[in-house]
Design a protein around this motif. Structure first.
Motif, mmCIF file in Angstrom:
data_model
loop_
_atom_site.group_PDB
_atom_site.id
_atom_site.type_symbol
_atom_site.label_atom_id
_atom_site.label_comp_id
_atom_site.label_asym_id
_atom_site.label_seq_id
_atom_site.Cartn_x
_atom_site.Cartn_y
_atom_site.Cartn_z
ATOM 1 N N GLY A 150 0.943 -1.388 0.080
ATOM 2 C CA GLY A 150 -0.003 -0.183 0.046
ATOM 3 C C GLY A 150 0.694 1.544 0.238
ATOM 4 O O GLY A 150 0.643 2.612 0.740
ATOM 5 N N ILE A 151 2.187 1.085 -0.966
ATOM 6 C CA ILE A 151 2.702 1.640 -0.954
ATOM 7 C C ILE A 151 2.881 3.013 -1.768
ATOM 8 O O ILE A 151 3.109 2.493 -3.583
ATOM 9 N N THR A 152 2.923 4.449 -2.241
ATOM 10 C CA THR A 152 3.342 4.892 -3.492
ATOM 11 C C THR A 152 4.644 5.630 -3.294
ATOM 12 O O THR A 152 4.507 6.923 -2.069
ATOM 13 N N THR A 153 5.444 6.036 -4.376
ATOM 14 C CA THR A 153 6.625 6.426 -3.770
ATOM 15 C C THR A 153 6.981 7.218 -5.275
ATOM 16 O O THR A 153 6.879 6.667 -6.580
ATOM 17 N N ALA A 154 7.889 7.955 -4.949
ATOM 18 C CA ALA A 154 8.930 7.982 -6.295
ATOM 19 C C ALA A 154 10.483 8.449 -6.807
ATOM 20 O O ALA A 154 10.751 8.420 -5.476
ATOM 21 N N ASN A 155 10.478 8.029 -7.381
ATOM 22 C CA ASN A 155 12.470 7.943 -8.270
ATOM 23 C C ASN A 155 12.920 6.562 -7.962
ATOM 24 O O ASN A 155 13.564 6.348 -8.237
ATOM 25 N N GLU A 156 12.686 6.775 -6.145
ATOM 26 C CA GLU A 156 13.739 5.289 -5.430
ATOM 27 C C GLU A 156 13.120 4.249 -5.188
ATOM 28 O O GLU A 156 12.287 4.660 -4.349
ATOM 29 N N MET A 157 13.463 3.404 -6.312
ATOM 30 C CA MET A 157 12.538 2.059 -5.431
ATOM 31 C C MET A 157 13.316 1.419 -4.602
ATOM 32 O O MET A 157 15.009 1.476 -4.485
ATOM 33 N N HIS A 158 12.619 0.894 -3.156
ATOM 34 C CA HIS A 158 13.318 -0.010 -2.492
ATOM 35 C C HIS A 158 13.144 -1.046 -3.111
ATOM 36 O O HIS A 158 11.419 -1.836 -2.864
ATOM 37 N N ILE A 159 13.826 -2.323 -2.871
ATOM 38 C CA ILE A 159 13.194 -3.787 -3.071
ATOM 39 C C ILE A 159 14.712 -4.690 -1.827
ATOM 40 O O ILE A 159 15.256 -4.070 -1.765
ATOM 41 N N PRO A 160 13.836 -5.708 -1.641
ATOM 42 C CA PRO A 160 14.553 -5.972 -0.914
ATOM 43 C C PRO A 160 15.877 -7.055 -1.909
ATOM 44 O O PRO A 160 15.400 -7.627 -3.395
ATOM 45 N N GLN A 183 -0.203 28.761 -5.337
ATOM 46 C CA GLN A 183 -1.611 27.055 -5.322
ATOM 47 C C GLN A 183 -0.001 26.503 -4.570
ATOM 48 O O GLN A 183 0.554 26.411 -4.067
ATOM 49 N N PRO A 184 -0.619 25.878 -3.040
ATOM 50 C CA PRO A 184 -1.614 25.036 -2.267
ATOM 51 C C PRO A 184 -0.354 23.697 -2.536
ATOM 52 O O PRO A 184 -0.590 23.483 -4.084
ATOM 53 N N CYS A 185 1.372 23.708 -2.405
ATOM 54 C CA CYS A 185 1.462 22.389 -2.637
ATOM 55 C C CYS A 185 0.960 21.146 -2.704
ATOM 56 O O CYS A 185 1.107 20.003 -3.261
ATOM 57 N N ALA A 186 -0.117 21.281 -1.565
ATOM 58 C CA ALA A 186 -0.580 20.051 -1.485
ATOM 59 C C ALA A 186 -1.594 19.514 -2.630
ATOM 60 O O ALA A 186 -2.428 18.952 -2.659
ATOM 61 N N GLY A 187 -2.026 20.595 -3.308
ATOM 62 C CA GLY A 187 -2.655 20.777 -4.870
ATOM 63 C C GLY A 187 -2.454 19.151 -5.662
ATOM 64 O O GLY A 187 -2.916 18.680 -6.225
ATOM 65 N N CYS A 188 -0.986 19.647 -5.501
ATOM 66 C CA CYS A 188 -0.548 18.372 -6.558
ATOM 67 C C CYS A 188 0.575 16.963 -5.606
ATOM 68 O O CYS A 188 0.572 15.905 -5.793
ATOM 69 N N HIS A 189 0.553 17.422 -4.622
ATOM 70 C CA HIS A 189 1.966 16.623 -3.484
ATOM 71 C C HIS A 189 1.185 15.666 -2.846
ATOM 72 O O HIS A 189 0.344 16.763 -2.031
ATOM 73 N N ALA A 190 0.917 14.642 -2.718
ATOM 74 C CA ALA A 190 0.698 13.909 -1.441
ATOM 75 C C ALA A 190 1.485 13.336 -0.550
ATOM 76 O O ALA A 190 2.840 13.010 -0.422
ATOM 77 N N VAL A 191 1.203 13.505 1.049
ATOM 78 C CA VAL A 191 2.500 13.170 1.797
ATOM 79 C C VAL A 191 1.814 11.883 1.935
ATOM 80 O O VAL A 191 2.395 11.290 3.060
ATOM 81 N N GLN A 231 -2.339 8.684 -4.660
ATOM 82 C CA GLN A 231 -1.861 8.937 -6.106
ATOM 83 C C GLN A 231 -1.943 10.176 -6.014
ATOM 84 O O GLN A 231 -3.196 11.050 -5.896
ATOM 85 N N GLY A 232 -0.939 10.672 -6.806
ATOM 86 C CA GLY A 232 -0.846 12.795 -6.850
ATOM 87 C C GLY A 232 -0.673 13.005 -8.589
ATOM 88 O O GLY A 232 0.035 12.154 -8.948
ATOM 89 N N VAL A 233 -0.203 14.403 -9.205
ATOM 90 C CA VAL A 233 0.082 14.283 -10.342
ATOM 91 C C VAL A 233 1.387 14.316 -10.835
ATOM 92 O O VAL A 233 2.570 14.442 -11.266
ATOM 93 N N ALA A 234 1.616 14.589 -8.927
ATOM 94 C CA ALA A 234 2.902 14.978 -8.502
ATOM 95 C C ALA A 234 3.684 13.712 -7.759
ATOM 96 O O ALA A 234 2.930 13.251 -6.771
ATOM 97 N N PRO A 235 5.613 13.896 -7.483
ATOM 98 C CA PRO A 235 5.429 12.589 -7.043
ATOM 99 C C PRO A 235 4.665 12.834 -5.254
ATOM 100 O O PRO A 235 4.937 14.050 -4.685
ATOM 101 N N ASN A 236 4.757 11.552 -4.614
ATOM 102 C CA ASN A 236 4.155 11.305 -3.414
ATOM 103 C C ASN A 236 5.229 11.592 -2.689
ATOM 104 O O ASN A 236 6.340 11.047 -2.565
ATOM 105 N N LEU A 237 5.319 12.453 -1.281
ATOM 106 C CA LEU A 237 6.140 12.947 -0.646
ATOM 107 C C LEU A 237 6.333 12.158 0.614
ATOM 108 O O LEU A 237 6.644 12.208 1.477
ATOM 109 N N ALA A 238 5.803 10.990 1.089
ATOM 110 C CA ALA A 238 5.500 10.268 2.330
ATOM 111 C C ALA A 238 6.909 10.081 2.587
ATOM 112 O O ALA A 238 7.246 9.376 1.520
ATOM 113 N N ASN A 239 7.614 9.790 3.998
ATOM 114 C CA ASN A 239 8.587 9.423 4.069
ATOM 115 C C ASN A 239 9.452 10.195 3.682
ATOM 116 O O ASN A 239 10.938 9.787 3.223
ATOM 117 N N PHE A 240 9.479 11.173 2.634
ATOM 118 C CA PHE A 240 10.557 11.843 2.407
ATOM 119 C C PHE A 240 11.973 11.872 2.425
ATOM 120 O O PHE A 240 12.884 12.014 1.778
#
Ligand code: CUA
Length: 349
Positions: A145-155, A272-280, A285-294
Motif C-alpha cells: 500500500g505504498i506509492t513513492t517516487a524515483n527511489e525504488m526499494h527492493i529486497p 497554489q498550495p503544494c498539496a494541490g499536486c503532492h500527496a504525503v 496518488q497525485g499528479v506529482a511525486p508522493n512525498l511520504a517518508n521524504f
C-alpha cells in the motif's frame, strides 16, 4: 566564412579534449551504471548473451577485414594486367549466403532461450507498478500500500516483477502521452513504457546497494534528468523501510509546523498550495511525486539533486531554472516560506 587553416588546426585538439571529457564523465559517479557489470541474475543472463554475440562479431570482423586487405593487395592494379570480366558466381553466392545464415541460426539458439527465460516471472516474485511521468518515476507497491517516487526499494535475492504502465491517459494533460523507458543496467534489461499498454520487466539484485538507472527513451526536454535509483536492501532493511513509509510521520513542530500549514493551504503570495499536486499520505496518488517518508530519500526531482536544504531551497524558488522542462511551477513562495517548507519536507519521516 571558411575557417582559416590555423583555426582548424586548433579545433582538432579541443574536439579531442571534448571527446575525452565526454568519455570520462560517462564513467563518473559512485556506482557503475553499466550493463557490463551485472549485479543480479536477470542482468547476468543478458550480459552472457552479449559476451557470446560480441565474441562471434569480433571473429567475423577480423576474418572479413583480413580477406578484404588480402584481396586489395593480391588484385591491385599492375601495368599490363586487365581485370577479368564476368557476371555472377553462383557457387560463391551460395557459400556467402549459407555461412552467415548458419552463424545467425547458431546465435539465435541462446538468444531465443534467454528471451523466453527473461519473459517468465518466477514464482513468488514481488510486484511493483512503475509509471513513467514527465520527468519522474512513480512506484506503487500493491501489497504494501505504498506509492513513492524515483527511489525504488527492493529486497535482495528476490525476483521483482515490474508492471510498467503508461501514465493513465492524461492524469493531468495530454503531455503525459509519451513513451519512456525504464532501465537499471546492473539489475535487468530495459523496457519501454507505452501509454495505454502494459509491459513487464524482471529485475533482481544479489547484494545490498544503490543501483542507478535512467529513462532510456527520449521523452522531451528533461529526458536526461529523468533518472532513478534502486535501493536493494536485506529483507530486514526493506521491511523497516516499509514500516517507516507506512507509519504516520512525526508531528511537525516549530518551523516545520509552519511549513505544513503553507504546504497544505498556501498563504502570502503563493499561487497554489503544494498539496494541490503532492500527496504525503503513504498510498495517495497525485499528479506529482508522493512525498511520504521524504526525509529518508537521498535525492529528489527525478533523482538528480541531493536531498539537502540548499538544493530544496533552490528547487522550490525556481524549479524551471534547476530542471528545464519540469512541470513544477514557481509558486511564488517567499524566502521565509521556503525555509518553512524545507523544514516541513525534512520532517516527513
Ligand atoms: Cu522519460 Cu526519457
Amino acid at each position: 566564412m571558411r575557417p582559416s587553416i590555423a583555426s582548424r588546426g586548433r579545433a582538432r585538439p579541443s574536439a579531442l579534449g571534448a571527446l575525452l571529457i565526454l568519455l570520462f564523465t560517462s564513467c563518473g559517479g559512485d556506482q557503475p551504471q553499466s550493463a557490463l557489470e551485472p549485479a543480479g541474475p536477470f542482468a547476468r543472463d543478458a550480459d552472457q548473451l552479449w559476451d557470446i554475440t560480441f565474441g562471434v562479431a569480433v571473429v567475423i570482423f577480423f576474418v572479413v577485414e583480413a580477406a578484404l586487405v588480402w584481396v586489395l593487395f593480391r588484385y591491385r592494379h599492375r601495368p599490363g594486367r586487365k581485370a577479368a570480366q564476368f557476371h555472377g558466381n553462383t557457387r560463391l553466392e551460395i557459400i556467402l549466403t549459407v555461412i552467415p545464415a548458419m552463424i545467425l541460426a547458431t546465435i539465435a539458439v541462446p538468444t531465443v532461450d534467454t528471451i523466453f527465460d527473461l519473459a517468465r516471472a518466477p514464482e513468488g516474485a514481488m510486484e511493483i507498478e512503475v509509471i513513467g511521468h514527465r520527468f519522474w518515476w512513480e512506484y506503487r507497491y500493491p501489497e504494501e500500500g505504498i506509492t513513492t517516487a524515483n527511489e525504488m526499494h527492493i529486497p535482495v535475492d528476490t525476483p521483482i516483477k515490474l508492471r510498467l504502465v503508461g501514465a493513465e491517459a492524461d492524469t493531468i494533460d495530454q503531455q503525459e502521452e509519451i513513451i519512456h523507458s525504464f532501465w537499471v543496467p546492473q539489475l535487468g534489461g530495459a523496457q519501454d513504457i507505452i501509454p495505454g499498454r502494459e509491459a513487464t520487466l524482471l529485475i533482481q539484485a544479489d547484494d545490498p546497494g544503490v543501483y542507478r538507472g535512467q529513462c532510456k527513451e527520449y521523452c522531451g526536454l528533461a529526458h536526461g534528468d529523468m533518472r532513478l535509483r534502486v535501493h536493494a536492501e536485506t529483507q530486514e532493511g526493506f521491511d523497516s523501510w516499509v514500516a517507516d513509509t507506512t507509519d504516520a510521520p512525526s508531528q511537525p513542530t516549530g518551523l516545520a509546523a509552519e511549513g505544513r500549514q503553507i504546504f497544505e493551504s498556501g498563504g502570502g503570495g503563493i499561487t497554489q498550495p503544494c498539496a494541490g499536486c503532492h500527496a504525503v499520505e503513504t498510498d495517495a496518488q497525485g499528479v506529482a511525486p508522493n512525498l511520504a517518508n521524504f526525509a529518508a530519500r537521498e535525492t529528489f526531482a527525478g533523482a538528480i539533486f541531493p536531498n539537502e536544504p540548499e538544493f530544496l531551497r533552490a528547487w522550490i524558488a525556481d524549479p524551471q531554472a534547476e530542471k528545464a522542462g519540469a512541470k513544477m511551477p514557481d509558486v511564488g513562495a517567499s524566502p521565509q516560506q521556503i525555509d518553512a517548507l524545507v523544514a516541513y519536507l525534512r520532517s516527513l519521516d
